[in-house]
Design an enzyme around this catalytic site. Structure first.
Site, PDB file in Angstrom:
ATOM      1  N   GLU A 119       4.647  -1.719   9.507  1.00  0.00           N
ATOM      2  CA  GLU A 119       5.292  -0.755   8.616  1.00  0.00           C
ATOM      3  C   GLU A 119       6.631  -1.272   8.113  1.00  0.00           C
ATOM      4  O   GLU A 119       6.995  -1.114   6.949  1.00  0.00           O
ATOM      5  CB  GLU A 119       5.475   0.572   9.359  1.00  0.00           C
ATOM      6  CG  GLU A 119       6.082   1.679   8.531  1.00  0.00           C
ATOM      7  CD  GLU A 119       6.278   2.956   9.323  1.00  0.00           C
ATOM      8  OE1 GLU A 119       6.528   4.003   8.704  1.00  0.00           O
ATOM      9  OE2 GLU A 119       6.170   2.918  10.577  1.00  0.00           O
TER      10      GLU A 119
ATOM     11  N   ASP B 134      13.680   9.045   3.445  1.00  0.00           N
ATOM     12  CA  ASP B 134      13.861   9.839   4.659  1.00  0.00           C
ATOM     13  C   ASP B 134      15.307   9.921   5.142  1.00  0.00           C
ATOM     14  O   ASP B 134      16.068  10.738   4.664  1.00  0.00           O
ATOM     15  CB  ASP B 134      12.946   9.298   5.764  1.00  0.00           C
ATOM     16  CG  ASP B 134      11.470   9.495   5.448  1.00  0.00           C
ATOM     17  OD1 ASP B 134      11.162   9.740   4.267  1.00  0.00           O
ATOM     18  OD2 ASP B 134      10.634   9.394   6.354  1.00  0.00           O
TER      19      ASP B 134
END
Length: 839
Positions: free
Chosen positions: A809, A585
């Site tokens: 996460e 990302d």
């Protein structure tokens, strides 16, 4: 005399001659014929030009049409899984499952038009107004921690859910039999969170059944809104029956008094189930437990009455929705039993219904079998891990298996028109309807399939149950389009679509994703199990087509270089345009995206893919493919070429290459907010100074020779606390980087800019373990770093799990706290393999 004057004066004489000739029928006639001929030639040329232009336009249109069609055409290679592999007659033990990961508790069949079951609950009177109805896993609903304590991925599971003062335990067991997937039973236990609580809450449980087609449900109603049972029939399940047994006290058969309400309507659409129930909780009832004062509660209608209109008033035609509300005082247990007609017909009647003591015995048997199999597979007790750490390992595995879902639907695809920037000129098209059997990264935030996540998921699953991995890989390869592309994010079906922002619904057929599915393929090859090899033989044409598409479509500006297509455009609000296809990302790349970029991580993924598929082709005797892959693998494995393309002497590490300057900042500029400002030096073609995960990819994927002169410098930056090393694992971006912990925009906090991620730390552990077992100048150091990094990663995940009850996460590189979404029992479940030292 001027030339113009002479022409003017000579004109009459010429005109007279022309007239005279015309009278004789001489030169004037020839000139007329010549003019006509010239006009005819010009017309023909123009017509030919118009025809050529039309042909070019037609050819361009046909080429665009052809590319658009291929983008949404399934690949012609034979499927990796047998036909109808999801049908109960082919895989009866996989037919029913907890394949609805986005709900707290529910089951469904692996079918395009499934039969679905689920649970909702609410604490009556806990808050003013309508009680909070719990159904789907949400980040901000205050429920938690929650997760599977045990789940074997097949036939048994136990989950704990904390909701304020309540603790719910949901359990299920499947019992094989018949031709339609067998029987199963649930037990839901509700208890106060704190022992000795005097004010016991009034709780409503909502058990529901939903059909997604024209299947038949026939409820049999008893007294006071209580359903005796629900019988039904579908083409895939045959005859079946649901029975909701009366509530009892937990752990015994002492009955508990419950109040019943029921609602029956057409299916409003799966994403609208919660809202429909909320809209029908509009009547007050009294719960009159014997010997106790009556209490008011909000309930569904008190008697069974068919309603065929949805919450917004439209008539609904598709499927049925039947829900039973049971309201009573905690603590209590309730059991829901599903019985298959074909299983009942072929079963020894002495077995009886899977309920009560028989269900308790089955749950205990499965629990002990799970623990024994878990230790045999991962050997955590043998390695000296504490009982708590072993429980963490079981929860990591169970949460991953309990997050496996079955999805069916049509995705949106933007075709690859082969010219970058042209994609937006064509509309997205619908992909054919396809099924997908996959684990999900997060039940609350990402309850759908992600391509690069799934490769890491299956590294864990494959150790536990190779059949599950074959099923998952086979389904993912079934998504291959005619070019060999697989969309990186799969949004299939109404339930999945309802949870995805519109901008992420469309998948772009020019964009790739790391080929991590080849990681479990490599493990299959190492194991050499005949069933795995038989599956890989069937899967090889699709694996090869997928890899070939990646290698060709993402080729870079010079031979043996690669570039991720699909970087964000340069916008005034973005510090560094993202590279979503890479999976990393916002990891910093060249400041100014261009076709000149060379991406190191992508080249390493392609090199790994060539190695894995070469081994597979050789094992399968695929000589032609092996010859092509052998040449490519040798070239990509040549460290001299890798050095030429990606070694940055001024940085002392490998790096991306592109049009770059580090003089980029976000600065406040009212009223726009934060905007990107580019200073000096101006961007130029150079290596990108973004020290982090990308820099060590040749190490992570074990592409370097143990004697390589580049291995030492990579170990240096890995082990340096100024760069990647932290007490909690390797940080994604060096603390020394100007991009470290920097926002990418005013509304976009840092993501892969310093946080510790388990998937890459697992790759690093595997690489250090690998080089620590190979002779070379860095063997001892690699082994030492492996031991220290494993202690840091496992220790922090365990500490955060103790503190919060969740796997996260990502983790802070500064204090180790869990960050991002939770529960994240996707690739963070790799902590189990780190504990087991299984790489």
């Amino acid at each position: 005399m001027a030339r113009g004057e002479r022409r003017r004066r000579g004109a009459p004489a010429d005109g007279a001659r022309t007239a005279e000739g015309a009278a004789r029928g001489g030169p004037a006639r020839r000139d007329s014929r010549g003019g006509v001929a010239r006009r005819t030639v010009r017309g023909a040329v123009l017509a030919l030009g118009a025809l050529l232009l039309a042909l070019i336009l037609l050819g361009s249109w046909l080429l665009a049409w052809h590319r658009a069609r291929r983008a949404v055409t399934l690949h012609p290679a034979p499927p990796a899984l047998p036909p109808d592999s999801s049908r109960p007659s082919v895989a009866p033990d996989f037919f029913w499952g907890t394949y609805r990961p986005h709900v707290y508790f529910g089951m469904k069949t692996r079918s395009p038009q499934p039969l679905l079951t689920g649970l909702m609950w609410a604490q009556q009177g806990a808050t003013p107004g309508t009680p909070k109805l719990r159904h789907t896993c949400e980040q901000g609903d205050g429920v938690g921690p929650y997760g599977w304590e045990f789940h074997d991925g097949l036939s048994f599971g136990r989950q704990h859910i904390q909701d304020g003062a309540l603790r719910l335990t949901t359990e299920f067991v499947k019992r094989p039999g018949g031709q339609h997937g067998g029987d199963w039973s649930w037990r839901v236990t509700v208890e106060p969170q704190a022992s000795g609580t005097s004010a016991l809450p009034l709780v409503s449980l909502f058990f529901y059944v939903v059909t997604d087609g024209k299947e038949v449900l026939v409820p049999e109603v008893g007294a006071k809104g209580q359903l005796k049972f629900i019988s039904g029939h579908t083409s895939e399940l045959g005859d079946f029956r649901f029975t909701l047994l009366p509530p009892t006290s937990p752990g015994n058969t002492v009955p508990k008094y419950g109040s019943y309400n029921v609602f029956w309507s057409s299916n409003p659409g799966l994403p609208l189930l919660t809202e429909m129930v909320k809209s029908r909780l509009n009547s007050w009832f009294q719960h009159r437990s014997p010997g106790a004062s009556p209490e008011r509660y909000l309930g569904l209608p008190g008697s069974l009455k068919w309603e065929d209109r949805g919450p917004s008033g439209q008539r609904q035609e598709q499927g049925q929705f039947l829900i039973q509300q049971v309201t009573l005082k905690a603590p209590f247990s309730m059991e829901l039993v599903f019985e298959s007609g074909s299983a009942r017909a072929g079963r020894n009647q002495a077995l009886g219904q899977l309920a009560g003591s028989l269900l308790s015995q089955a749950l205990e048997t499965h629990t002990e079998a799970f623990k024994e199999r878990f230790e045999k597979t991962f050997r955590l007790q043998e390695k000296g891990l504490s009982p708590g750490e072993q429980a963490l390992g079981r929860a990591a595995l169970s949460g991953l298996l309990g997050g496996i879902g079955y999805f069916y639907g049509r995705g949106l695809v933007l075709p690859d028109m082969k010219v970058e920037g042209s994609e937006q000129k064509v509309p997205p098209a619908l992909f054919p309807p396809v099924p997908l059997f996959t684990a999900v990264p997060s039940r609350s935030f990402f309850p759908r399939g992600f391509l690069w996540d799934e490769g890491f998921h299956q590294l864990v699953v494959q150790r536990w149950d190779p059949r599950l991995t074959q099923e998952a890989l086979g389904h993912w390869l079934g998504l291959l389009n005619a070019d060999g592309w697989i969309g990186r994010e799969q949004v299939l079906g109404d339930e999945a679509r309802a949870r995805v922002p519109p901008e992420f619904l469309v998948q772009r057929a020019a964009h790739a994703n790391p080929p991590t599915l080849l990681l479990p393929v490599a493990h299959m090859l190492e194991g050499g199990d005949p069933a795995d090899l038989a599956f890989l033989r069937r899967a090889f044409p699709r694996l090869y087509a997928w890899f070939s598409w990646l290698h060709q479509s993402q080729a870079g500006p010079v031979p043996l270089s690669y570039r991720w297509r699909g970087r964000d455009p340069t916008l005034p609000t973005l510090l560094n345009p993202k590279t979503l296809p890479s999976g990393l990302d916002d990891y910093p790349r060249a400041s100014h995206p261009s076709a000149t970029e060379r991406h190191l991580d992508l080249r390493c993924w392609v090199a790994l893919g060539a190695r894995v598929l070469l081994r597979l082709a050789e094992q399968l005797g695929e000589a032609e493919a092996a010859a092509e892959l052998g040449t490519l693998a040798a070239s990509l494995g040549d460290e001299k070429i890798l050095d030429e393309l990606h070694w940055a002497p001024e940085l002392g590490v490998f790096a991306d290459f592109g049009n770059h300057t580090k003089a980029v900042q976000l600065k406040p500029r009212p009223p726009q907010g934060l905007v990107r400002v580019v200073g000096r030096p101006h961007p130029r073609l150079q290596y990108v100074d973004a020290l982090g995960y990308v820099s060590i990819f040749p190490l992570l994927l074990r592409l370097l020779d143990p004697h390589s002169s580049r291995l030492g410098p990579l170990l240096d930056v890995l082990a340096d606390s100024r760069h990647l090393w932290s007490r909690f694992g390797l940080r994604s971006l060096a603390a020394s980087s100007p991009f470290y912990s920097q926002r990418n925009s005013e509304h976009d906090p840092p993501y892969w800019r310093g946080a510790v991620w388990l998937n890459v730390n697992y790759l690093a552990l595997g690489a250090l373990h690998h080089y620590g077992h190979l002779e070379g100048p860095h063997q001892a150091r690699a082994a030492k770093l492996h031991s220290e990094l494993r202690a840091n990663v496992v220790g922090n995940v365990w500490q955060q799990y103790q503190a919060t009850g969740f796997l996260w996460e990502q983790y802070s590189d500064q204090d180790g706290r869990g960050m991002g979404c939770r529960p994240f029992q996707g690739w963070t479940s790799l902590v189990l393999l780190a504990m087991a030292e299984d790489y």
